[in-house]
Design an enzyme around this catalytic site. Sequence first.
Site, PDB file in Angstrom:
ATOM      1  N   ARG A  66       0.687  -1.294  -0.049  1.00  0.00           N
ATOM      2  CA  ARG A  66      -0.010   0.046  -0.011  1.00  0.00           C
ATOM      3  C   ARG A  66       0.835   1.137   0.119  1.00  0.00           C
ATOM      4  NH1 ARG A  66      -5.229   1.560   3.687  1.00  0.00           N
ATOM      5  NH2 ARG A  66      -6.219  -0.109   2.042  1.00  0.00           N
ATOM      6  N   HIS A  71      -7.414   0.812  -6.367  1.00  0.00           N
ATOM      7  CA  HIS A  71      -7.627  -0.075  -5.187  1.00  0.00           C
ATOM      8  C   HIS A  71      -8.286  -1.429  -5.536  1.00  0.00           C
ATOM      9  CE1 HIS A  71      -8.067  -1.282  -1.057  1.00  0.00           C
ATOM     10  NE2 HIS A  71      -8.723  -0.436  -0.627  1.00  0.00           N
ATOM     11  N   GLN A 103     -10.134  -4.187  -3.255  1.00  0.00           N
ATOM     12  CA  GLN A 103     -11.357  -3.665  -2.574  1.00  0.00           C
ATOM     13  C   GLN A 103     -12.405  -4.009  -3.731  1.00  0.00           C
ATOM     14  OE1 GLN A 103     -11.951  -1.797   0.397  1.00  0.00           O
ATOM     15  NE2 GLN A 103     -14.114  -2.840  -0.076  1.00  0.00           N
ATOM     16  N   ASP A 109     -17.272   6.902  -1.575  1.00  0.00           N
ATOM     17  CA  ASP A 109     -15.732   6.741  -0.811  1.00  0.00           C
ATOM     18  C   ASP A 109     -15.824   8.214  -0.335  1.00  0.00           C
ATOM     19  OD1 ASP A 109     -13.450   6.028  -0.016  1.00  0.00           O
ATOM     20  OD2 ASP A 109     -12.456   6.218  -1.947  1.00  0.00           O
ATOM     21  N   CYS A 121     -16.341   1.384   0.816  1.00  0.00           N
ATOM     22  CA  CYS A 121     -14.960   0.665   1.015  1.00  0.00           C
ATOM     23  C   CYS A 121     -14.543   0.839   2.456  1.00  0.00           C
ATOM     24  CB  CYS A 121     -13.684   1.055   0.161  1.00  0.00           C
ATOM     25  SG  CYS A 121     -13.042   2.413   0.427  1.00  0.00           S
ATOM     26  N   ARG A 154     -13.406  -8.696   1.835  1.00  0.00           N
ATOM     27  CA  ARG A 154     -11.745  -8.593   1.685  1.00  0.00           C
ATOM     28  C   ARG A 154     -10.943  -9.791   2.039  1.00  0.00           C
ATOM     29  NH1 ARG A 154      -9.649  -3.308   1.766  1.00  0.00           N
ATOM     30  NH2 ARG A 154      -8.067  -4.506   1.125  1.00  0.00           N
TER      31      ARG A 154
HETATM   32  N1  NVA Z   1      -9.823   6.505  -1.374  1.00  0.00           N
HETATM   33  C1  NVA Z   1      -9.504   6.257   0.058  1.00  0.00           C
HETATM   34  C2  NVA Z   1      -9.678   4.679   0.317  1.00  0.00           C
HETATM   35  C3  NVA Z   1      -9.643   4.189   1.637  1.00  0.00           C
HETATM   36  C4  NVA Z   1      -9.479   2.828   1.710  1.00  0.00           C
HETATM   37  C5  NVA Z   1      -8.123   6.730   0.133  1.00  0.00           C
HETATM   38  O1  NVA Z   1      -7.352   6.432  -0.643  1.00  0.00           O
HETATM   39  O2  NVA Z   1      -8.015   6.962   1.395  1.00  0.00           O
HETATM   40  N1   CP Z   2     -10.975  -0.175   2.548  1.00  0.00           N
HETATM   41  C1   CP Z   2      -9.769  -0.334   3.308  1.00  0.00           C
HETATM   42  O1   CP Z   2      -8.798  -0.637   2.299  1.00  0.00           O
HETATM   43  O2   CP Z   2      -9.732   0.139   4.277  1.00  0.00           O
HETATM   44  P1   CP Z   2      -8.314   0.058   5.238  1.00  0.00           P
HETATM   45  O3   CP Z   2      -7.865   1.361   4.911  1.00  0.00           O
HETATM   46  O4   CP Z   2      -8.666   0.277   6.752  1.00  0.00           O
HETATM   47  O5   CP Z   2      -7.326  -1.127   4.780  1.00  0.00           O
END
Ligand code: NVA
Ligand code: CP
Length: 307
Positions: free
Chosen positions: A101, A128, A131, A224, A264, A292
């Site tokens: 990540r 993502h 997800q 989101d 998500c 997930r």
């Molecule tokens: N768009 C959000 C998704 C979090 C799982 C982010 O990147 O923070």
């Molecule tokens: N939806 C998701 O990726 O959640 P986290 O940021 O908690 O991993």
Amino acid sequence: MTRHFRRDDDITPAEQQQIIAMAIAMKADPYSHKPLAGPKSVALVFDKPSTRTRVSFSVGVADLGGNPLIIQAGESQLGAKESIADTARVLERMVAAIVWRTFAQSDIDEMAAHSAVPVINSLSDDFHPCQLLADLMTIGEHKGRLAGLTVAFVGDGSSNMANSYLVACAMAGMHVRVASPANYQPLVEAYETATRIASETGGSVLVTVDVAEALVDADVVVTDTWISMGQESDKEQRIADFTGFGVTTELLAVAKDDAIFLHCLPAFRGYEVDADVIDGPQSVVWDAAENRLHAQKALLHFLLTAS
Ligand code: NVA
Ligand code: CP
């Protein structure tokens, strides 16, 4: 050849179906497959915070007979003293897969280019894809099919989630619509890729600034956060810019009566979604969060046995 999952379309539409089917089987029989027996280790590298991704990959790797090795930002030489390429060359000697990540999609691509073991994007600024496997699995569980359904993503069209929704839903033969302010549009490349794929799968793609146009007759409504990780300093401006793009009960009513709601998570009630929606009867967000785990186990199984 090593298979990676850098973005949604690193697998074919048929493979997407295969992985979701495997996820459903693994949900019913969680300890049935042990491709990581040994135990082999999987590196889980986090440059941004996480609850679901960290827990689901950790539990999933253990369920598959393996050892999850969590590396938090700042705990390794990566990004500070050591290049992505050199990190890949070291990790591939010791782990069966690398889950990362991070911020730039190009960094995920670079890791994959130098790794002999599968690299999985567990969220970048642009996509993502993990997800989306869970969300598609969840939609299938509640609707009994994917192809032909209409999905409306409302909110930050420039988010990783919107880009992944476009590509992954087009792959599944769905009609995917994104409604967002004009200056928060999806990546042009994601839109063009989704449009090309949809023409092959029977799906369709629409990007609009008109929320009602996206929502009318939708089977699935998605949003989101308006402030993705790394955008915190723009919070006030973004909240102002997204006025009118929050999923309220009134907006949800524009979709089909039996539409389901997905997010998500983490969610910010009163901003991108009202509490009455996310905590209401049409919400399936907790199912998606659980999925997930199952979807990523199936993904790991696929990549480890395909490579
Ligand atoms: N768009 C959000 C998704 C979090 C799982 C982010 O990147 O923070
Ligand atoms: N939806 C998701 O990726 O959640 P986290 O940021 O908690 O991993």
